[in-house]
Scaffold this motif. Structure first.
Motif, PDB file in Angstrom:
ATOM      1  N   PHE A   1     -29.348  -0.079 -19.234  1.00  0.00           N
ATOM      2  CA  PHE A   1     -30.409   0.893 -19.511  1.00  0.00           C
ATOM      3  C   PHE A   1     -30.459   1.252 -20.995  1.00  0.00           C
ATOM      4  O   PHE A   1     -31.536   1.384 -21.582  1.00  0.00           O
ATOM      5  CB  PHE A   1     -30.226   2.167 -18.680  1.00  0.00           C
ATOM      6  CG  PHE A   1     -30.817   2.056 -17.328  1.00  0.00           C
ATOM      7  CD1 PHE A   1     -32.199   2.078 -17.146  1.00  0.00           C
ATOM      8  CD2 PHE A   1     -30.024   1.902 -16.217  1.00  0.00           C
ATOM      9  CE1 PHE A   1     -32.768   1.950 -15.904  1.00  0.00           C
ATOM     10  CE2 PHE A   1     -30.580   1.772 -14.962  1.00  0.00           C
ATOM     11  CZ  PHE A   1     -31.948   1.802 -14.801  1.00  0.00           C
TER      12      PHE A   1
ATOM     13  N   LEU B   1     -29.994  -8.461 -16.332  1.00  0.00           N
ATOM     14  CA  LEU B   1     -30.286  -8.114 -14.950  1.00  0.00           C
ATOM     15  C   LEU B   1     -29.906  -9.255 -14.008  1.00  0.00           C
ATOM     16  O   LEU B   1     -29.315  -9.023 -12.948  1.00  0.00           O
ATOM     17  CB  LEU B   1     -31.758  -7.749 -14.801  1.00  0.00           C
ATOM     18  CG  LEU B   1     -32.072  -7.115 -13.462  1.00  0.00           C
ATOM     19  CD1 LEU B   1     -31.372  -5.788 -13.332  1.00  0.00           C
ATOM     20  CD2 LEU B   1     -33.556  -6.928 -13.309  1.00  0.00           C
TER      21      LEU B   1
ATOM     22  N   SER C   1     -44.837  -2.317 -19.812  1.00  0.00           N
ATOM     23  CA  SER C   1     -43.665  -2.208 -20.665  1.00  0.00           C
ATOM     24  C   SER C   1     -42.456  -2.907 -20.056  1.00  0.00           C
ATOM     25  O   SER C   1     -41.464  -3.146 -20.721  1.00  0.00           O
ATOM     26  CB  SER C   1     -43.328  -0.738 -20.889  1.00  0.00           C
ATOM     27  OG  SER C   1     -43.006  -0.138 -19.669  1.00  0.00           O
TER      28      SER C   1
ATOM     29  N   PHE D   1     -32.040  -1.585 -22.786  1.00  0.00           N
ATOM     30  CA  PHE D   1     -33.473  -1.634 -22.512  1.00  0.00           C
ATOM     31  C   PHE D   1     -34.208  -0.554 -23.296  1.00  0.00           C
ATOM     32  O   PHE D   1     -35.285  -0.774 -23.845  1.00  0.00           O
ATOM     33  CB  PHE D   1     -33.713  -1.453 -21.017  1.00  0.00           C
ATOM     34  CG  PHE D   1     -35.149  -1.604 -20.627  1.00  0.00           C
ATOM     35  CD1 PHE D   1     -35.705  -2.855 -20.461  1.00  0.00           C
ATOM     36  CD2 PHE D   1     -35.953  -0.491 -20.455  1.00  0.00           C
ATOM     37  CE1 PHE D   1     -37.037  -3.005 -20.124  1.00  0.00           C
ATOM     38  CE2 PHE D   1     -37.281  -0.633 -20.116  1.00  0.00           C
ATOM     39  CZ  PHE D   1     -37.822  -1.887 -19.953  1.00  0.00           C
ATOM     40  N   GLN D   2     -33.589   0.616 -23.352  1.00  0.00           N
ATOM     41  CA  GLN D   2     -34.229   1.724 -24.054  1.00  0.00           C
ATOM     42  C   GLN D   2     -34.340   1.431 -25.556  1.00  0.00           C
ATOM     43  O   GLN D   2     -35.340   1.749 -26.186  1.00  0.00           O
ATOM     44  CB  GLN D   2     -33.412   3.009 -23.806  1.00  0.00           C
ATOM     45  CG  GLN D   2     -34.133   4.275 -24.137  1.00  0.00           C
ATOM     46  CD  GLN D   2     -35.511   4.283 -23.492  1.00  0.00           C
ATOM     47  OE1 GLN D   2     -35.686   3.807 -22.390  1.00  0.00           O
ATOM     48  NE2 GLN D   2     -36.492   4.815 -24.177  1.00  0.00           N
TER      49      GLN D   2
ATOM     50  N   VAL E   1     -40.693  -8.888 -13.027  1.00  0.00           N
ATOM     51  CA  VAL E   1     -41.411  -7.628 -13.216  1.00  0.00           C
ATOM     52  C   VAL E   1     -42.305  -7.780 -14.435  1.00  0.00           C
ATOM     53  O   VAL E   1     -41.898  -7.506 -15.541  1.00  0.00           O
ATOM     54  CB  VAL E   1     -40.439  -6.469 -13.460  1.00  0.00           C
ATOM     55  CG1 VAL E   1     -41.197  -5.147 -13.433  1.00  0.00           C
ATOM     56  CG2 VAL E   1     -39.331  -6.444 -12.443  1.00  0.00           C
TER      57      VAL E   1
ATOM     58  N   ILE F   1     -39.375  -8.440 -17.140  1.00  0.00           N
ATOM     59  CA  ILE F   1     -38.093  -9.044 -16.810  1.00  0.00           C
ATOM     60  C   ILE F   1     -38.345 -10.319 -16.024  1.00  0.00           C
ATOM     61  O   ILE F   1     -39.081 -10.312 -15.042  1.00  0.00           O
ATOM     62  CB  ILE F   1     -37.220  -8.085 -15.992  1.00  0.00           C
ATOM     63  CG1 ILE F   1     -36.973  -6.807 -16.787  1.00  0.00           C
ATOM     64  CG2 ILE F   1     -35.905  -8.737 -15.642  1.00  0.00           C
ATOM     65  CD1 ILE F   1     -36.272  -5.752 -16.019  1.00  0.00           C
TER      66      ILE F   1
ATOM     67  N   VAL G   1     -44.916  -6.097 -15.528  1.00  0.00           N
ATOM     68  CA  VAL G   1     -45.865  -5.003 -15.639  1.00  0.00           C
ATOM     69  C   VAL G   1     -45.687  -4.273 -16.958  1.00  0.00           C
ATOM     70  O   VAL G   1     -44.602  -3.783 -17.256  1.00  0.00           O
ATOM     71  CB  VAL G   1     -45.699  -4.025 -14.469  1.00  0.00           C
ATOM     72  CG1 VAL G   1     -46.653  -2.862 -14.623  1.00  0.00           C
ATOM     73  CG2 VAL G   1     -45.982  -4.744 -13.168  1.00  0.00           C
TER      74      VAL G   1
ATOM     75  N   VAL H   1     -34.071  -6.659 -21.609  1.00  0.00           N
ATOM     76  CA  VAL H   1     -32.667  -6.850 -21.240  1.00  0.00           C
ATOM     77  C   VAL H   1     -32.249  -8.309 -21.418  1.00  0.00           C
ATOM     78  O   VAL H   1     -31.188  -8.704 -20.983  1.00  0.00           O
ATOM     79  CB  VAL H   1     -32.369  -6.411 -19.786  1.00  0.00           C
ATOM     80  CG1 VAL H   1     -32.447  -4.920 -19.664  1.00  0.00           C
ATOM     81  CG2 VAL H   1     -33.300  -7.089 -18.803  1.00  0.00           C
TER      82      VAL H   1
ATOM     83  N   MET I   1     -24.395  -1.083 -15.677  1.00  0.00           N
ATOM     84  CA  MET I   1     -25.746  -0.556 -15.449  1.00  0.00           C
ATOM     85  C   MET I   1     -26.188   0.328 -16.604  1.00  0.00           C
ATOM     86  O   MET I   1     -27.309   0.234 -17.097  1.00  0.00           O
ATOM     87  CB  MET I   1     -25.778   0.257 -14.154  1.00  0.00           C
ATOM     88  CG  MET I   1     -26.003  -0.590 -12.930  1.00  0.00           C
ATOM     89  SD  MET I   1     -26.550   0.424 -11.553  1.00  0.00           S
ATOM     90  CE  MET I   1     -25.013   1.129 -11.018  1.00  0.00           C
ATOM     91  N   LEU I   2     -25.286   1.208 -17.033  1.00  0.00           N
ATOM     92  CA  LEU I   2     -25.654   2.101 -18.134  1.00  0.00           C
ATOM     93  C   LEU I   2     -25.907   1.314 -19.410  1.00  0.00           C
ATOM     94  O   LEU I   2     -26.848   1.601 -20.149  1.00  0.00           O
ATOM     95  CB  LEU I   2     -24.550   3.134 -18.361  1.00  0.00           C
ATOM     96  CG  LEU I   2     -24.610   4.333 -17.422  1.00  0.00           C
ATOM     97  CD1 LEU I   2     -23.477   5.272 -17.752  1.00  0.00           C
ATOM     98  CD2 LEU I   2     -25.924   5.062 -17.546  1.00  0.00           C
TER      99      LEU I   2
ATOM    100  N   TRP J   1     -20.830   0.532 -12.897  1.00  0.00           N
ATOM    101  CA  TRP J   1     -21.515   1.694 -13.457  1.00  0.00           C
ATOM    102  C   TRP J   1     -21.675   1.529 -14.965  1.00  0.00           C
ATOM    103  O   TRP J   1     -22.736   1.791 -15.529  1.00  0.00           O
ATOM    104  CB  TRP J   1     -20.685   2.923 -13.081  1.00  0.00           C
ATOM    105  CG  TRP J   1     -21.047   4.174 -13.763  1.00  0.00           C
ATOM    106  CD1 TRP J   1     -22.063   5.023 -13.422  1.00  0.00           C
ATOM    107  CD2 TRP J   1     -20.390   4.748 -14.896  1.00  0.00           C
ATOM    108  NE1 TRP J   1     -22.071   6.068 -14.276  1.00  0.00           N
ATOM    109  CE2 TRP J   1     -21.076   5.941 -15.181  1.00  0.00           C
ATOM    110  CE3 TRP J   1     -19.308   4.382 -15.686  1.00  0.00           C
ATOM    111  CZ2 TRP J   1     -20.693   6.762 -16.238  1.00  0.00           C
ATOM    112  CZ3 TRP J   1     -18.940   5.194 -16.728  1.00  0.00           C
ATOM    113  CH2 TRP J   1     -19.633   6.357 -16.993  1.00  0.00           C
TER     114      TRP J   1
END
Lengths: 642, 499
Positions: free
Chosen positions: A189, A140, A75, A192-193, A71, A78, A73, A198, A185-186, A182
């Motif tokens: 994120f 990821l 911002s 990443f934030q 990816v 990955i 693009v 990642v 994944m959190l 779960w």
């Protein structure tokens, strides 16, 4: 070989595709050989990469190979990239090496199974996913492998899905693992934030430079731990692992002992700078969960009768040790124990598979005994595994467990005592198992009538293709401890801490952390204490089960795993399930009464239309109108007037 | 003296996608009625080609927009911007795929003929108009063009279930249309215009207090309900399980893809583009609808035993994800730097449209072979009967679950990332939890297809054109999953909309 590191996951992929396309034509044993060859190829490439890394300077032992920019693009940057560094290559070595041996074993074990080629299809897919998991350059790619191993585990547990228990066990594994996913994944994120990437280098770099806020680091660490607890079967999410023994035994050895279940420990080690940057209570939680899981599972293992269930609870317990190590900062010890455990636990699972094979699918230890006379090689190798896990020097398990306990005492005496008690229990239940299976009187003769179909029932030794992996693993269980010998008097300097030096660039804190503590100074005494504990456990078990000096203490409560599983099932099957059903019934009965209406196709058209016009549509309209009122009230009254 | 009517200048090329679609529909009807029955598959090919050429024209128009900047058409009735072209391309792609699948579904029945394709093209035109409308009345016209054609399509199969589905859809859709139209009337009362550009200008020049005119707010409420019904957001989703299940499968595919895409495009036009000054009013409602859709969609999907019904609830949960993106877009609607919400919704729509058509196409193939049953048991052993078909189904279902390396992951990542960027953590967490729950349902279908013993040994026939549609959908799913930049590179342009 570093430039072609992509071959490591690519070869199992080729094997997978070959069996997918030509599986039926390859048949038995062709499909098995193709699968094993693919994993062997991956192992050879990994060994090459290992020597390449070894020849490099310590600080350049990192090779990123970008397969493609996934990816790219603005911002979102990955890469689909692989990272070859000491940690990932260590993992890849034992995943492919032990994976190859288990493939060989499975060729013999799965002999005659109607789904022979499909089994190896899943097995190669699993190896592929596991390699993506360990070689991923970012969270990821690892997560992709993480999902992949979960799915393969699910498929392989329910491989014999005609057995009701196998299907249920598969479902249980899926649900608990999803809870863990779960968390991962959190965490992804959140990372990443906070960092805008990642990749491990960015996340760990931010943690080391202090750019990552302590609260964010704590969040990431604990969320990852939720994921790790799910995958690596820790409290309270451990309950899928004992049930996962419904799968074929090679699967238990490969996935549920040696590789997949250690993925959680790997992930925590990979992210160790983030854990170091988080609040103090985060590693403490990890250590306590690990210690309690180790003790809890060991008490259950004492009272099991199924040969594989004992090993399953033992795996949960040993994984607890590894998390205890992670929580006390002993990452090297965690990886060390992960490797030695992979050797001896894979050995014992395959050994139990050999026993089950020789006993015509009998798994109850109460119907075994004296098997050493008919299965000498299986018995001999299993005994080596037993000595290794019980903590008898110089076998592999002693060294790794001892190092974990050393770090634990430096961190907390309470945790150390839990660790020691677990060590006694481990020696006890493993001795119990060895005595019940291989020594004593032959109890299988009295049950020969059950096996009437086989005529004269006599257990037999397994074919050479199954014995070869056992012998190799037994050898590794004897000498495996050599990769990380402690700094004791008589051990030459150049032999000490080989693994720690090798892992050094990835895992900063080594033994230096605890140097100068009281525990470090007393480490020779601690080793003797650990040996005493092992001897105590073994002696007690021999007294009870071989000599009959005391009645076995196997309370119902322990045999049923402290009723934890039942309690959870009762809740999920009781109030939880009822709540779920109530929602579903509300939906089907009140809101959309046509659940059966449109599906059944028995009633007449006229009746349908009448109902359609007067009954359910009116209900639906009522829901819509209620929604209209709700939205109107919000806008006009709350936003408009107030 | 009566005011002189001044005909607006018309840029015919910019309208060509609509003209091609309508011409295709009329041509099919008229020529089809005057000629003997065409050779098999030709009706489908013609309508697929029509949709494809309209989509290709939209690409050229996009090029024009990129060079000359956005504007309006036909006296401010339609927007001439990248947003409209993006929606047109997505709608045309989904329509072409559905047209290919329809052939085998109606062959040999009384429905074989040009009519059903004319209806598909008409409905798609309505959807395109909704995505491009710059006026609430035009938006309503597009909505009704789409809906009326869909009512007929839903009831096109002469089975009890089909008739019931059409009837339910008609009655409830009528209710929603009425609510929507009433909303337009109220908003007109407050803003003195139905033109989106004029509405924005009007609220821009009024002080904040006056914007809280209860007439406008009531109109906004009713518009949200009308749109919420069309996108099947909970609690306005009640019609969708029955209708999705009862309607012929190819029509369900059309509803789930084109219907949903058009309604979401309209929602973005109305809320984000026309009413950015009321974003604090409507955003909490979208928040509630998103969470309700996520939770209800994923939990109820798990307890279903009928695959079409499962996919209907799964489509409700997808609507929830899209609303997460709309909510994110609401945080900074109308500002210069508006965040990624709008783009993420459009990307999701385009990817989901293709996905869902592919999935329903496979359901159509399997269920026709099983005598029309869509119970999950008919999928048992699909992997043994038709391994390639089962593989395509697996790819599409993994994408619906949002597994990395499929287009579904790109879509979900986009909306969740935009929500996290706006600090809507609660909604992001709930979205992920519901994705975890919903994964179980996709896995159930996959397990049935691969692991269960076949209830049926005879492999189902896969008609050539349906096969092509499924292959295209699966290919797009994988290619976009592996190379997302192919799509994401474009969509940066869509926030440059006209009004």
């Amino acid at each position: 070989m570093l430039d072609v590191i992509w071959l490591v996951p690519a070869l199992p992929l080729v094997g997978f595709l070959a069996i997918l396309l030509f599986g039926r034509r390859l048949g038995e044993p062709g499909a098995g050989y193709v699968a094993a060859a693919a994993v062997l190829g991956a192992f050879v490439v990994t060994v090459g990469a290992f020597f390449d890394l070894l020849s490099l300077d310590e600080h350049h032992r990192e090779h990123v190979s970008v397969l493609f920019s996934w990816v790219p693009v603005s911002s979102l940057q990955i890469d689909m990239a692989l990272l070859a560094d000491p940690l990932s290559i260590t993992m890849a070595l034992f995943v492919t090496g032990i994976g190859f041996l288990i493939h060989l074993f499975a060729i013999g074990y799965m002999h005659g199974d109607p789904k022979f080629s499909k089994f190896f299809l899943y097995l190669n897919l699993f190896v592929l996913s596991m390699l993506m998991l360990v070689l991923g350059e970012n969270l990821l790619v690892t997560f992709l492998g993480w999902e992949g191993v979960g799915a393969c585990s699910y498929f392989l547990i329910s491989f014999w899905h005609t057995r009701e228990s196998a299907a249920t066990a598969g479902k249980k594994a899926f649900v608990t693992n999803r809870i863990g996913d779960w968390g991962v994944m959190l965490a992804m994120f959140l990372g990443f934030q906070a960092v805008g990437s990642v990749s491990y280098s960015a996340l760990n770099g931010a943690a080391e430079s202090g750019a990552l806020a302590s609260s964010t680091a704590t969040g990431i660490a604990l969320l990852l731990f939720v994921g790790a607890a799910g995958k690596s079967a820790q409290l309270p999410l451990y309950l899928w692992l004992p049930d996962a023994m419904e799968g074929p035994t090679p699967v238990s050895a490969l996935i549920h002992a040696a590789t997949m279940v250690t993925a959680g420990v790997f992930l925590m080690t990979r992210m160790n700078p983030v854990i170091a940057a988080s609040a103090d209570y985060a590693p403490q939680i990890i250590a306590w969960v690990g210690a309690l899981t180790a003790l809890f599972a060991a008490t259950i293992a004492v009272a099991q009768h199924d040969i594989k269930k004992v090993l399953a609870y033992s795996t949960v317990s040993q994984l607890g040790y590894m998390f205890l190590a992670v929580g006390t900062g002993a990452y090297v010890a965690a990886v060390f124990h992960m490797v030695t455990h992979a050797f001896f636990k894979a050995l014992m699972f395959l050994g139990s598979g050999s026993v089950i094979h020789g006993m015509h699918h009998e798994q109850d230890m109460r119907r075994m005994g004296a098997l050493r006379t008919v299965m000498p090689i299986t018995a001999g190798t299993f005994i080596i595994g037993w000595l290794a896990i019980a903590g008898v020097p110089p076998f592999a398990g002693f060294w790794s467990k001892d190092e974990i306990l050393l770090f634990t005492l430096a961190s907390s005496p309470v945790l150390y005592v839990i660790g020691l008690v677990t060590a006694v229990l481990t020696a006890f239940y493993m001795t119990r198992q060895v005595v019940m299976v291989f020594f004593g009187e032959a109890r299988w003769e009295s049950h020969a009538d059950d096996h009437g179909a086989h005529g004269e029932f006599r257990p037999h030794e397994s074919p050479p293709i199954m014995l070869f992996p056992l012998v190799v693993l037994a050898g590794l269980s004897v000498v495996g401890g050599a990769i990380q010998l402690p700094s004791f008097g008589i051990i030459p300097d150049s032999w000490r801490h080989r693994l720690e030096d090798w892992l050094h660039p990835v895992v900063e804190p080594g033994e230096a952390v605890i140097k100068g503590t009281a525990a470090y100074d007393a480490k020779s005494w601690l080793a003797l204490l650990a040996i005493a504990c092992a001897v105590l456990g073994i002696a007690a078990a021999i007294a009870v089960y071989a000599k009959g000096r005391a009645k076995p203490f196997e309370p119902e409560l322990l045999a049923r795993g402290w009723r934890y599983d039942e309690t959870v099932s009762a809740f999920m099957g009781g109030p939880g399930r009822r709540a779920f059903d109530a929602v579903a019934r509300f939906d089907s009965g009140v809101v959309d009464g046509a659940v059966t209406g449109t599906a059944s196709g028995v009633r007449s058209v006229a009746e349908r239309l009448r109902r359609g016009q007067t009954g359910f549509v009116r209900n639906y309209s009522a829901v819509v109108v209620a929604g209209v009122l709700g939205v109107l009230i919000w806008f006009v009254i709350i936003r408009g007037v107030l | 003296m009566p005011e002189q009517f001044i005909a607006p200048s018309i840029d015919w090329f910019a309208l060509s996608p609509y003209l091609v679609m309508v011409a295709g529909a009329l041509g099919l009807l008229v020529v089809g009625a005057l000629t003997p029955r065409w050779p098999r598959g030709l009706y489908s090919l013609v309508s697929a080609l029509t949709a494809t050429s309209a989509g290709v024209l939209a690409v050229f128009i996009w090029n024009d927009v990129a060079e000359m900047g956005p504007g309006t058409l036909v006296g401010g009735a339609l927007s001439h911007d990248a947003f409209a072209q993006f929606v047109t391309i997505a709608v045309c792609a989904a329509t072409a795929l559905v047209a290919l699948v329809t052939d085998a579904e109606v062959r040999g029945t009384v429905l074989e003929g040009p009519e059903i394709h004319a209806l598909l093209l008409t409905a798609a035109t309505g959807a395109m108009v909704m995505g491009a409308s710059n006026d609430l009345i035009v938006l309503f016209l597009g909505l009704e063009t789409l809906s009326l054609a869909l009512y007929v399509l839903a009831a096109s199969e002469r089975t009890a279930a089909g008739q019931e589905a059409g009837m339910k859809y008609f009655i409830l859709g009528g209710l929603a249309s009425a609510v929507f139209l009433y909303g337009i009337a109220l908003l007109y009362g407050g803003a003195r215009s139905t033109n989106l550009g004029e509405i924005v200008a009007r609220f821009q020049s009024t002080v904040a207090l006056e914007r809280n005119d209860s007439l406008v707010l009531a109109g906004l409420a009713l518009l949200i309900v009308g749109l919420g019904f069309k996108v099947a957001a909970a609690p306005f989703h009640v019609w969708s399980p029955d209708v999705y299940q009862g309607a012929p499968t190819h029509v369900t595919a059309f509803m789930a893809s084109v219907g949903k895409a058009a309604a979401f495009a309209a929602m973005l036009r109305v809320l984000v583009i026309a009413l950015p000054f009321h974003r604090d009013d409507w955003r909490p409602v979208i928040w509630v609808l998103a969470i309700a859709s996520l939770v209800i969609g994923s939990t109820l999907a798990v307890v279903q035993t009928d695959v079409k019904r499962m996919l209907a609830f799964s489509s409700v949960s997808h609507a929830g994800f899209l609303l997460v993106g709309v909510e994110a877009a609401g945080h900074r609607a109308g500002e210069q730097i508006s965040g990624d919400g709008l783009e993420s919704v459009l990307v999701y729509l385009a990817l989901y449209s293709v996905l869902v058509v592919g999935t329903f196409s496979i359901v159509a193939v399997v269920s026709r072979h099983a005598g029309g049953s869509t119970d999950i048991s008919v999928f048992a052993g699909l992997g043994r009967r038709r391994p390639v078909l089962a593989l395509a189904l697996t790819i599409l279902l993994l994408a619906q679950a949002g597994v990395p390396l499929t287009s579904g992951f790109v879509a979900k990542w986009g909306v969740i990332q935009s929500a996290v960027a706006e600090r809507s953590y609660a909604i992001a967490i709930i979205a992920m939890v519901s994705a975890v729950i919903a994964a179980f349902l996709y896995l159930r279908i996959m397990v049935s297809a691969w692991l269960a013993d076949p209830s049926e040994v005879e492999p189902e026939p896969v008609p050539a054109m349906t096969g092509v549609a499924i292959a295209l959908a699966a290919a797009v799913t994988l290619v976009v999953g592996v190379y997302p930049e192919l799509l994401l590179g474009w969509t940066d342009a869509v926030s440059n909309f006209a009004r």
